[in-house]
Write a protein that holds these residues in place. Structure first.
Motif, PDB file in Angstrom:
ATOM      1  N   LEU A  62      -2.230  11.587  14.259  1.00 43.96           N
ATOM      2  CA  LEU A  62      -1.319  12.039  12.980  1.00 43.96           C
ATOM      3  C   LEU A  62      -0.386  13.174  13.425  1.00 43.96           C
ATOM      4  CD1 LEU A  62      -2.569  10.723   9.682  1.00 43.96           C
ATOM      5  CD2 LEU A  62      -0.836   9.776  11.262  1.00 43.96           C
ATOM      6  N   ARG A  63       0.835  13.313  13.756  1.00 45.01           N
ATOM      7  CA  ARG A  63       1.367  14.391  13.765  1.00 45.01           C
ATOM      8  C   ARG A  63       1.744  15.289  12.316  1.00 45.01           C
ATOM      9  NH1 ARG A  63       6.898  12.190  16.801  1.00 45.01           N
ATOM     10  NH2 ARG A  63       5.917  12.215  18.941  1.00 45.01           N
ATOM     11  N   THR A  64       1.908  16.548  12.225  1.00 48.47           N
ATOM     12  CA  THR A  64       2.093  17.059  11.128  1.00 48.47           C
ATOM     13  C   THR A  64       3.171  16.267  10.008  1.00 48.47           C
ATOM     14  OG1 THR A  64       1.590  19.182  12.260  1.00 48.47           O
ATOM     15  CG2 THR A  64       2.621  19.383   9.885  1.00 48.47           C
ATOM     16  N   GLY A  65       2.647  15.996   9.134  1.00 42.87           N
ATOM     17  CA  GLY A  65       3.484  15.397   8.009  1.00 42.87           C
ATOM     18  C   GLY A  65       3.390  13.716   8.365  1.00 42.87           C
ATOM     19  N   GLY A  66       2.574  13.236   9.305  1.00 42.06           N
ATOM     20  CA  GLY A  66       2.535  11.900   9.563  1.00 42.06           C
ATOM     21  C   GLY A  66       1.597  11.055   8.425  1.00 42.06           C
ATOM     22  N   ARG A  67       1.949  10.013   8.245  1.00 49.11           N
ATOM     23  CA  ARG A  67       1.409   9.163   7.334  1.00 49.11           C
ATOM     24  C   ARG A  67       0.571   7.735   7.889  1.00 49.11           C
ATOM     25  NH1 ARG A  67       5.035   9.460   1.771  1.00 49.11           N
ATOM     26  NH2 ARG A  67       4.907  11.585   1.479  1.00 49.11           N
ATOM     27  N   VAL A  68      -0.498   7.574   7.058  1.00 44.54           N
ATOM     28  CA  VAL A  68      -1.101   6.077   7.440  1.00 44.54           C
ATOM     29  C   VAL A  68      -0.493   5.294   6.483  1.00 44.54           C
ATOM     30  CG1 VAL A  68      -3.106   4.744   7.739  1.00 44.54           C
ATOM     31  CG2 VAL A  68      -3.067   7.168   8.520  1.00 44.54           C
ATOM     32  N   ILE A  69      -0.042   3.940   6.678  1.00 44.17           N
ATOM     33  CA  ILE A  69       0.475   2.897   5.718  1.00 44.17           C
ATOM     34  C   ILE A  69      -0.289   2.014   5.593  1.00 44.17           C
ATOM     35  CG2 ILE A  69       2.605   1.759   4.948  1.00 44.17           C
ATOM     36  CD1 ILE A  69       2.914   4.773   4.741  1.00 44.17           C
ATOM     37  N   VAL A  70      -0.947   1.398   4.500  1.00 46.38           N
ATOM     38  CA  VAL A  70      -1.680   0.442   4.320  1.00 46.38           C
ATOM     39  C   VAL A  70      -1.013  -0.522   3.666  1.00 46.38           C
ATOM     40  CG1 VAL A  70      -3.863  -0.553   3.462  1.00 46.38           C
ATOM     41  CG2 VAL A  70      -3.822   1.851   4.667  1.00 46.38           C
ATOM     42  N   VAL A  71      -0.977  -1.928   3.851  1.00 41.02           N
ATOM     43  CA  VAL A  71      -0.558  -2.962   3.119  1.00 41.02           C
ATOM     44  C   VAL A  71      -1.338  -3.659   3.001  1.00 41.02           C
ATOM     45  CG1 VAL A  71       1.182  -4.752   2.767  1.00 41.02           C
ATOM     46  CG2 VAL A  71       1.930  -2.410   3.614  1.00 41.02           C
ATOM     47  N   ASP A  72      -1.859  -4.131   1.614  1.00 41.87           N
ATOM     48  CA  ASP A  72      -2.916  -5.075   1.496  1.00 41.87           C
ATOM     49  C   ASP A  72      -3.020  -5.727   0.070  1.00 41.87           C
ATOM     50  OD1 ASP A  72      -5.215  -6.482   2.046  1.00 41.87           O
ATOM     51  OD2 ASP A  72      -6.294  -4.632   2.485  1.00 41.87           O
ATOM     52  N   ALA A  73      -3.663  -6.656  -0.241  1.00 43.42           N
ATOM     53  CA  ALA A  73      -3.863  -7.277  -1.492  1.00 43.42           C
ATOM     54  C   ALA A  73      -4.888  -6.647  -2.598  1.00 43.42           C
ATOM     55  CB  ALA A  73      -4.060  -8.757  -1.353  1.00 43.42           C
ATOM     56  N   ASP A  74      -4.669  -6.838  -3.674  1.00 44.21           N
ATOM     57  CA  ASP A  74      -5.737  -5.960  -4.593  1.00 44.21           C
ATOM     58  C   ASP A  74      -6.610  -7.214  -5.110  1.00 44.21           C
ATOM     59  OD1 ASP A  74      -7.048  -4.742  -6.527  1.00 44.21           O
ATOM     60  OD2 ASP A  74      -5.288  -4.544  -8.062  1.00 44.21           O
ATOM     61  N   ARG A  75      -7.642  -7.478  -4.112  1.00 43.59           N
ATOM     62  CA  ARG A  75      -8.527  -8.249  -4.322  1.00 43.59           C
ATOM     63  C   ARG A  75      -9.989  -7.928  -3.597  1.00 43.59           C
ATOM     64  NH1 ARG A  75      -4.587 -12.138  -1.839  1.00 43.59           N
ATOM     65  NH2 ARG A  75      -5.028 -12.268   0.073  1.00 43.59           N
ATOM     66  N   PRO A  76     -11.142  -8.553  -3.692  1.00 40.01           N
ATOM     67  CA  PRO A  76     -12.293  -8.160  -3.022  1.00 40.01           C
ATOM     68  C   PRO A  76     -12.251  -8.324  -1.580  1.00 40.01           C
ATOM     69  CG  PRO A  76     -12.644  -9.465  -4.846  1.00 40.01           C
ATOM     70  CD  PRO A  76     -11.443  -9.554  -4.621  1.00 40.01           C
ATOM     71  N   THR A  77     -12.777  -7.395  -0.766  1.00 36.12           N
ATOM     72  CA  THR A  77     -12.700  -7.354   0.409  1.00 36.12           C
ATOM     73  C   THR A  77     -12.908  -8.716   1.315  1.00 36.12           C
ATOM     74  OG1 THR A  77     -14.866  -6.583   0.865  1.00 36.12           O
ATOM     75  CG2 THR A  77     -12.939  -4.929   0.824  1.00 36.12           C
ATOM     76  N   GLN A  78     -14.002  -9.522   0.617  1.00 36.51           N
ATOM     77  CA  GLN A  78     -14.330 -10.829   1.236  1.00 36.51           C
ATOM     78  C   GLN A  78     -13.250 -11.753   0.982  1.00 36.51           C
ATOM     79  OE1 GLN A  78     -15.977  -9.286  -1.318  1.00 36.51           O
ATOM     80  NE2 GLN A  78     -16.928 -10.479  -2.823  1.00 36.51           N
ATOM     81  N   ASN A  79     -12.267 -11.443   0.254  1.00 37.05           N
ATOM     82  CA  ASN A  79     -11.235 -12.522  -0.024  1.00 37.05           C
ATOM     83  C   ASN A  79      -9.825 -12.051   0.545  1.00 37.05           C
ATOM     84  OD1 ASN A  79     -12.902 -14.181  -1.738  1.00 37.05           O
ATOM     85  ND2 ASN A  79     -12.640 -13.086  -3.449  1.00 37.05           N
TER      86      ASN A  79
END
Length: 255
Positions: free
Chosen positions: A168-185
């Motif tokens: 990451l650069r200074t000010g860089g961001r990690v963006i996660v898009v996911d569903a709010d449900r258990p990881t096995q699902n």
């Protein structure tokens, strides 16, 4: 003759993107140094979350890129790029002055995406093979790192996030898009996501609901010093809070 030309172009493209990447210093790819995830790991069942046409009808990519603050001239990594739905659209968004690095851990998927990039003549895109515990990104290079519908499939999340941080650069961001449900699902509960990132020295700066993209969008930045692998403690799945215990950089999810 045309087939030979395409094959040669693809070979050169793959060679160029591999040689152009300088790996970060002080990186560890030995996942045994890190705690195991205290949660199920979803299996990789497909490199396609939905059809591109269906996702475009919901304006998914444009909405994610808008909310992630992706702008012309940025350098962006697309982790778990699959067939390249985001890669192609990111290339258009960042433009000629920007760069996109598309990464996947499945060699056949990487090769198919490299062929698509070559076929569509995307000069600002390179394609790379990563490792389950290490995205193998160049240091101090990225304004945004996207992980869309794939975080729950990372088998060594603490090693992966630790190896990711230097990119990451200074000010860089990690963006996660996911569903709010258990990881096995094939989702990640937001509290668990926040805790696992905090354990490796990230802070969450944004969380937005995104039904059109499958659940939510979360943004993280590096915060403070990156902890030593041995100091990281796994988050406990069954407990709801994502605040690490104590004053250290890592902690369990307290009850």
């Amino acid at each position: 003759m045309m087939g030979l030309t395409i094959a040669a172009t693809l070979t050169l493209a793959l060679a160029a993107c591999q040689s152009a990447v300088e790996l970060p210093e002080n990186r560890s790819t030995v996942s045994d140094e890190f705690p195991a995830a205290d949660r199920p790991i979803a299996t990789i069942v497909s490199n396609r979350w939905s059809t591109e046409e269906a996702r475009d009808r919901l304006n998914e990519a444009e909405m994610v890129m808008d909310r992630a603050g992706i702008a012309p001239g940025m350098t962006v990594a697309d982790i778990g790029a699959g067939e390249g739905y985001y890669t192609i659209r990111l290339a258009a968004r960042v433009g000629k002055e920007g760069r996109v690095l598309a990464q996947d851990i499945v060699e056949e998927t990487r090769d198919a995406l490299a062929e698509r990039v070559s076929r569509e003549r995307l000069q600002n895109v390179s394609v790379r093979l990563g490792l389950p515990e290490d995205p193998r990104l160049p240091a101090n290079s990225f304004d945004r790192v996207l992980m869309v519908h794939m975080y729950h499939e990372i088998s060594d999340p603490y090693a992966f996030l630790w190896n990711l941080r230097p990119s990451l650069r200074t000010g860089g961001r990690v963006i996660v898009v996911d569903a709010d449900r258990p990881t096995q699902n094939h989702g990640t509960p937001p509290a668990l996501l926040r805790c696992e990132f905090a354990a490796v020295g990230y802070r969450m700066v944004e969380m937005q609901e995104m039904e059109s993209a499958g659940g939510y969008l979360a943004a993280f930045e590096a915060a403070g010093e990156r902890p030593e692998p041995g100091a990281i403690r796994a988050c406990r799945l069954a407990q709801p809070s994502a605040t690490p215990q104590g004053g250290g950089p890592a902690g369990d999810m307290p009850g």
